[in-house]
Scaffold this motif. Structure first.
Motif, PDB file in Angstrom:
ATOM      1  N   LEU A  50       0.899  -1.224  -0.063  1.00  0.00           N
ATOM      2  CA  LEU A  50       0.097  -0.015  -0.053  1.00  0.00           C
ATOM      3  C   LEU A  50       0.927   1.311   0.006  1.00  0.00           C
ATOM      4  O   LEU A  50       1.589   1.405   0.779  1.00  0.00           O
ATOM      5  CB  LEU A  50      -0.827  -0.062   1.371  1.00  0.00           C
ATOM      6  CG  LEU A  50      -1.712   1.145   1.669  1.00  0.00           C
ATOM      7  CD1 LEU A  50      -2.806   1.415   0.371  1.00  0.00           C
ATOM      8  CD2 LEU A  50      -2.229   1.178   2.950  1.00  0.00           C
ATOM      9  N   SER A  51       0.722   1.963  -1.064  1.00  0.00           N
ATOM     10  CA  SER A  51       1.489   3.372  -1.113  1.00  0.00           C
ATOM     11  C   SER A  51       0.103   4.548  -0.819  1.00  0.00           C
ATOM     12  O   SER A  51      -0.580   4.601  -1.459  1.00  0.00           O
ATOM     13  CB  SER A  51       1.989   3.606  -2.130  1.00  0.00           C
ATOM     14  OG  SER A  51       2.992   2.719  -2.791  1.00  0.00           O
ATOM     15  N   ARG A 420       4.422   0.849   5.168  1.00  0.00           N
ATOM     16  CA  ARG A 420       5.717   0.539   5.271  1.00  0.00           C
ATOM     17  C   ARG A 420       6.605   1.248   3.956  1.00  0.00           C
ATOM     18  O   ARG A 420       7.713   1.310   3.887  1.00  0.00           O
ATOM     19  CB  ARG A 420       6.178  -0.962   5.203  1.00  0.00           C
ATOM     20  CG  ARG A 420       5.508  -1.645   4.050  1.00  0.00           C
ATOM     21  CD  ARG A 420       6.037  -3.131   4.421  1.00  0.00           C
ATOM     22  NE  ARG A 420       5.275  -3.865   3.061  1.00  0.00           N
ATOM     23  CZ  ARG A 420       3.991  -4.500   3.217  1.00  0.00           C
ATOM     24  NH1 ARG A 420       3.272  -4.349   4.165  1.00  0.00           N
ATOM     25  NH2 ARG A 420       3.729  -5.297   2.108  1.00  0.00           N
ATOM     26  N   LEU A 421       5.843   1.651   3.208  1.00  0.00           N
ATOM     27  CA  LEU A 421       6.426   2.525   1.929  1.00  0.00           C
ATOM     28  C   LEU A 421       6.589   4.058   2.334  1.00  0.00           C
ATOM     29  O   LEU A 421       5.877   4.833   2.069  1.00  0.00           O
ATOM     30  CB  LEU A 421       5.475   2.283   0.632  1.00  0.00           C
ATOM     31  CG  LEU A 421       5.460   0.933   0.207  1.00  0.00           C
ATOM     32  CD1 LEU A 421       4.599   0.716  -0.894  1.00  0.00           C
ATOM     33  CD2 LEU A 421       6.791   0.264   0.021  1.00  0.00           C
ATOM     34  N   GLN A 423       9.964   6.330   4.885  1.00  0.00           N
ATOM     35  CA  GLN A 423      11.374   6.022   5.849  1.00  0.00           C
ATOM     36  C   GLN A 423      10.793   5.170   6.985  1.00  0.00           C
ATOM     37  O   GLN A 423      10.529   5.745   7.980  1.00  0.00           O
ATOM     38  CB  GLN A 423      11.783   7.364   6.181  1.00  0.00           C
ATOM     39  CG  GLN A 423      12.190   8.311   4.998  1.00  0.00           C
ATOM     40  CD  GLN A 423      13.234   8.204   4.303  1.00  0.00           C
ATOM     41  OE1 GLN A 423      14.099   7.071   4.551  1.00  0.00           O
ATOM     42  NE2 GLN A 423      13.691   8.797   3.253  1.00  0.00           N
ATOM     43  N   ASN A 424      10.884   3.885   6.918  1.00  0.00           N
ATOM     44  CA  ASN A 424      10.149   3.197   7.794  1.00  0.00           C
ATOM     45  C   ASN A 424      10.617   2.800   9.196  1.00  0.00           C
ATOM     46  O   ASN A 424      11.748   2.811   9.182  1.00  0.00           O
ATOM     47  CB  ASN A 424       9.994   1.740   6.759  1.00  0.00           C
ATOM     48  CG  ASN A 424       8.891   0.846   7.657  1.00  0.00           C
ATOM     49  OD1 ASN A 424       9.327  -0.195   8.121  1.00  0.00           O
ATOM     50  ND2 ASN A 424       7.728   1.390   7.875  1.00  0.00           N
ATOM     51  N   ILE A 425       9.815   2.979   9.964  1.00  0.00           N
ATOM     52  CA  ILE A 425      10.108   2.643  11.468  1.00  0.00           C
ATOM     53  C   ILE A 425       9.625   1.367  11.549  1.00  0.00           C
ATOM     54  O   ILE A 425       8.339   0.900  11.414  1.00  0.00           O
ATOM     55  CB  ILE A 425       9.258   3.624  12.323  1.00  0.00           C
ATOM     56  CG1 ILE A 425       9.348   4.988  11.780  1.00  0.00           C
ATOM     57  CG2 ILE A 425       9.719   3.471  13.650  1.00  0.00           C
ATOM     58  CD1 ILE A 425      10.713   5.701  12.379  1.00  0.00           C
ATOM     59  N   ALA A 426      10.271   0.195  11.918  1.00  0.00           N
ATOM     60  CA  ALA A 426       9.947  -0.994  12.071  1.00  0.00           C
ATOM     61  C   ALA A 426       9.163  -1.151  13.482  1.00  0.00           C
ATOM     62  O   ALA A 426       9.920  -0.620  14.500  1.00  0.00           O
ATOM     63  CB  ALA A 426      10.965  -2.072  12.090  1.00  0.00           C
ATOM     64  N   PRO A 427       8.058  -1.619  13.565  1.00  0.00           N
ATOM     65  CA  PRO A 427       7.266  -1.778  14.776  1.00  0.00           C
ATOM     66  C   PRO A 427       8.382  -2.550  15.925  1.00  0.00           C
ATOM     67  O   PRO A 427       9.127  -3.595  15.486  1.00  0.00           O
ATOM     68  CB  PRO A 427       6.118  -2.709  14.655  1.00  0.00           C
ATOM     69  CG  PRO A 427       5.772  -2.708  13.182  1.00  0.00           C
ATOM     70  CD  PRO A 427       7.312  -2.415  12.420  1.00  0.00           C
ATOM     71  N   ALA A 428       8.313  -2.063  17.186  1.00  0.00           N
ATOM     72  CA  ALA A 428       9.228  -2.755  18.003  1.00  0.00           C
ATOM     73  C   ALA A 428       8.863  -4.004  18.266  1.00  0.00           C
ATOM     74  O   ALA A 428       7.801  -4.503  18.383  1.00  0.00           O
ATOM     75  CB  ALA A 428       8.936  -2.090  19.516  1.00  0.00           C
TER      76      ALA A 428
END
Ligand code: FAD
Length: 440
Positions: A50-51, A420-421, A423-428
């Protein structure tokens, strides 16, 4: 909806950076917040990438994707200005030009970027710096609240009073936390503006920059400088707003930096000034950018800029800078997710070209030049203007503590990393690496 084979597909799938050529399965253009919510739920159900697109100006092309869904917000672009309350409500798909044109009749402004076809959505969520930022702060410093569709399709309001942590993350954390369908900004009287522009030839550029650096410390916060250094030399713009009595003296303090420069005071209004670079940076050209913050325009920075400009791979390659400080630096570093408030200037090494045959040498100049400038710069960074992406860069830009706080927020509002598209912050605690997008 538009998909492969539809007459408008080619036009609708294109984004600002002509280097990006992706083919989404479908481009959906919601009209309301509840349409947005439905699309978000549909994307979550199908698992398709999804963008989210506002102005489509992301350097690495985050607002499009291959074989996925583009949620194109451009039909949610209404702007309502309340001149008495001095607030503007702005749809999540509005462009800066929409905001400027709606605000100008009231003599009001909120700080934002310098090119009118840039999206207010992406710009605001990254921070937002412009002509009035030294006087009035970043765009996020004037954000009062946001209506957000989160990954579960719920519509929530984020403000200092309602979900203050989400509001903190939205102010610099990019599109990680949901789709913003409405921004509410504080507006300010713009006041009279005074603008001067000078050109210096390439043999005058080093001397002009050195003299400029000596005068910067006395600049009032109502004044902002921008510099464009190219193979032809230096173009300097001095902008002043707020108090007519001071404008001319404030901008003319930057005249005659290496003998008389070619130029001087310019007759313009704010909306026209905001469109000044629209044509040079029009959608479809080929772009790369790498940027960073420096505290001051010192000798090594000046030498680096001059060296790079003389090795420019194309006529429109530039090292651009905008002066910061003032109200931007008044806000504590941890008050928002945005990082780098101590920067005196933001720079970007930016090749701009048209012929794909020039891709390799333009990208190489941009990357190597950007690295040289980055070696002289602060570790915090502005993620909105970076052509290359990745977790390492993102963590470095925010710093570990801020990144961890963002990752906790991400875990709460988007644990599956639907958004996630960006400057991605990965979920903790999330183990899957973020999807990467690149301009090359
Ligand atoms: P898009 O590509 O549409 O979106 C960028 C990112 O933001 C994507 O991840 C997208 O998913 C997300 N996003 C966008 N809208 C929303 C929304 N409503 N809700 C959730 N997520 C959203 N920056 C400055 O600060 N000052 C400047 O003067 C300036 N000038 C620029 C001039 C040009 C020509 C360009 C290309 C960029 C400039 N920038 C400037 C950088 C700009 O802020 C970023 O490129 C920004 O991402 C552009 O936003 P957009 O909405 O056009 O981009």
């Amino acid at each position: 909806m538009s998909g492969p084979g539809d007459a408008d597909y080619e036009q609708r799938r294109s984004v600002w950076n002509g280097m990006i050529d992706r083919r989404p399965h479908m481009i959906l253009r919601p009209k309301t917040t509840s349409d947005v919510s439905e699309i978000v739920c549909f994307a979550a159900r199908t698992g398709l990438p999804l963008s989210v697109r506002c102005g489509g100006h992301s350097f690495p092309g985050f607002s499009t994707c291959d074989a996925g869904i583009v949620l194109d917000l451009t039909r949610i672009k209404d702007v309502t200005v309340d001149p008495k309350a001095r607030i503007a409500q702005v749809g999540g798909g509005a462009l800066l030009g929409d905001l400027d044109r709606a605000s100008a009749p009231f003599g009001l402004v909120t700080p934002a970027g310098l090119v009118s076809h840039t999206g207010a959505g992406g710009l605001t969520l990254g921070g937002g710096m412009g002509w009035t930022s030294r006087r009035l702060g970043l765009t996020i410093d004037n954000l009062l609240s946001a209506e957000v569709v989160t990954a579960d399709g719920k519509v929530v309001e984020a403000s200092p009073q309602k979900d203050a942590e989400l509001f903190w993350g939205l102010r610099g954390g990019g599109g990680n936390f949901g789709v913003v369908t409405r921004f509410t900004y504080r507006m300010h009287p713009l006041g009279p503006i005074t603008v001067a522009v000078w050109q210096y030839g390439k043999d005058q550029t080093r001397e002009a920059l050195r003299n400029l650096a000596l005068r910067v410390p006395t600049a009032p916060r109502s004044l902002t400088l921008t510099l464009n250094v190219t193979v032809d030399g230096l173009s300097l713009t001095a902008f002043h707003s707020g108090d007519d009595g001071l404008g001319t003296a404030a901008v003319m303090a930057f005249a005659d930096l290496a003998g008389p420069g070619d130029g001087g005071l310019v007759e313009t209004d704010y909306v026209s000034l905001q469109c000044r670079s629209d044509a040079a940076m029009h959608p479809g050209r080929r772009y790369y950018g790498r940027g960073g913050f420096i505290s001051a325009l010192d000798g090594p920075v000046i030498d680096c800029m001059v060296d790079l400009s003389q090795a420019a791979p194309c006529p429109d390659a530039e090292i651009y800078m905008i002066q910061l400080g003032g109200a931007v630096a008044d806000v504590p570093e941890d008050a928002t997710a945005y990082s780098g408030r101590a920067g005196g200037f933001y720079w970007i090494v930016q090749p701009i070209w048209d012929d794909p045959a020039d891709d390799a040498r333009c990208l190489s100049w941009g990357r190597q030049g950007g690295k040289r400038m980055a070696d002289l710069s602060q570790s915090e960074n502005y993620l909105n203007e970076q052509g290359d992406v990745g977790k390492e860069l993102t963590i470095k830009a925010y710093g570990a503590a801020k990144y961890d706080r963002l990752a906790q927020l991400k875990q709460r509002v988007d644990p599956t990393n639907l958004f996630r598209l960006n400057q991605n912050i990965a979920p903790a605690g999330h183990v899957k690496p973020p999807v990467r997008a690149s301009s090359s």
